[in-house]
Design a protein around this motif. Structure first.
Motif, mmCIF file in Angstrom:
data_model
loop_
_atom_site.group_PDB
_atom_site.id
_atom_site.type_symbol
_atom_site.label_atom_id
_atom_site.label_comp_id
_atom_site.label_asym_id
_atom_site.label_seq_id
_atom_site.Cartn_x
_atom_site.Cartn_y
_atom_site.Cartn_z
ATOM 1 N N VAL A 60 116.804 28.687 39.350
ATOM 2 C CA VAL A 60 118.017 27.873 39.395
ATOM 3 C C VAL A 60 118.144 27.019 38.132
ATOM 4 N N ASP A 61 117.052 26.424 37.688
ATOM 5 C CA ASP A 61 117.077 25.658 36.432
ATOM 6 C C ASP A 61 117.534 26.530 35.269
ATOM 7 N N ASP A 62 117.001 27.743 35.207
ATOM 8 C CA ASP A 62 117.337 28.642 34.112
ATOM 9 C C ASP A 62 118.790 29.109 34.204
ATOM 10 N N MET A 63 119.270 29.367 35.423
ATOM 11 C CA MET A 63 120.683 29.740 35.588
ATOM 12 C C MET A 63 121.592 28.655 35.017
ATOM 13 N N PHE A 64 121.305 27.407 35.370
ATOM 14 C CA PHE A 64 122.169 26.332 34.906
ATOM 15 C C PHE A 64 122.004 26.066 33.415
ATOM 16 N N ARG A 65 120.832 26.348 32.865
ATOM 17 C CA ARG A 65 120.688 26.279 31.401
ATOM 18 C C ARG A 65 121.645 27.278 30.760
ATOM 19 N N HIS A 66 121.675 28.486 31.293
ATOM 20 C CA HIS A 66 122.595 29.498 30.767
ATOM 21 C C HIS A 66 124.052 29.064 30.941
ATOM 22 N N HIS A 67 124.381 28.474 32.086
ATOM 23 C CA HIS A 67 125.749 27.993 32.286
ATOM 24 C C HIS A 67 126.110 26.965 31.209
ATOM 25 N N LEU A 68 125.191 26.059 30.928
ATOM 26 C CA LEU A 68 125.450 25.039 29.898
ATOM 27 C C LEU A 68 125.599 25.663 28.516
ATOM 28 N N GLN A 69 124.908 26.749 28.278
ATOM 29 C CA GLN A 69 124.989 27.429 26.983
ATOM 30 C C GLN A 69 126.177 28.389 26.904
ATOM 31 N N GLY A 70 126.804 28.642 28.045
ATOM 32 C CA GLY A 70 127.920 29.581 28.071
ATOM 33 C C GLY A 70 127.488 31.027 27.932
ATOM 34 N N THR A 71 126.268 31.337 28.400
ATOM 35 C CA THR A 71 125.737 32.699 28.303
ATOM 36 C C THR A 71 125.437 33.247 29.695
ATOM 37 N N GLU A 72 125.353 34.560 29.786
ATOM 38 C CA GLU A 72 125.007 35.220 31.046
ATOM 39 C C GLU A 72 123.511 35.053 31.306
#
Length: 176
Positions: A60-72
């Motif tokens: 979940v932490d990694d998913m939201f990191r990707h969301h913040l970066q705008g990446t899949e």
């Protein structure tokens, strides 16, 4: 990153990230003292084992990191595709802590309020501000540390208090 080194608009968000890193450190310190069998033992809880609970939090932490970066992010579930050992989860968790703290430290007031659009695992649309995302990852980890604390009590094993109040009282530099 101490409370003193952050601009006013980042003090609370930064403090929560520091609290999260501190509390996770206490958790892993306690877990690393236990036999592997206890970390892997199936229990009557949401994610079955302590190790699987840690894997879920990391995903979940990694998913939201990707969301913040705008990446899949590429995840298909909120569970880890590959289960790492405890020490590897600890290293991966620390890397994410560093990423979140570094990213947050560079955000302006407008950045905190920026709305991030993303898709949840079930495909539904989501939208949160950067600040809300930080509060979510901190709160989510706290929630699951509670599950881990319960599993530790079942062993039985005690660990130090990891409440926000203890962190603020004993570890957070507010320049008082």
């Amino acid at each position: 990153m101490s409370g003193l080194s952050l601009p006013d608009h980042l003090r609370t968000t930064g403090m929560f990230l520091q609290y999260r890193a501190w509390a996770d450190g206490l958790t892993y310190e306690a877990l690393l003292q236990l036999p592997l069998e206890e970390i892997m033992k199936p229990r009557h809880t949401t994610f079955s084992t302590i190790l699987q609970t840690l894997g879920h939090v990391h995903v979940v932490d990694d998913m939201f990191r990707h969301h913040l970066q705008g990446t899949e992010h590429g995840y298909r579930s909120r569970q880890a595709d590959q289960m790492l050992d405890l020490e590897d989860w600890w290293w991966a968790t620390q890397e994410l802590h560093q990423w979140y703290m570094k990213a947050c430290a560079g955000w302006s007031t407008d950045d905190l309020k920026e709305k991030i659009s993303f898709a949840f695992i079930d495909g539904q649309a989501g939208i949160m501000t950067r600040e809300e995302i930080i509060l979510h990852v901190v709160n989510h980890a706290t929630y699951h540390r509670g599950f881990i604390g319960d599993m530790l009590k079942q062993i039985p094993h005690n660990w130090p208090a990891n409440d926000l109040t203890v962190f603020l009282r004993d570890h957070y530099d507010r320049g008082a």
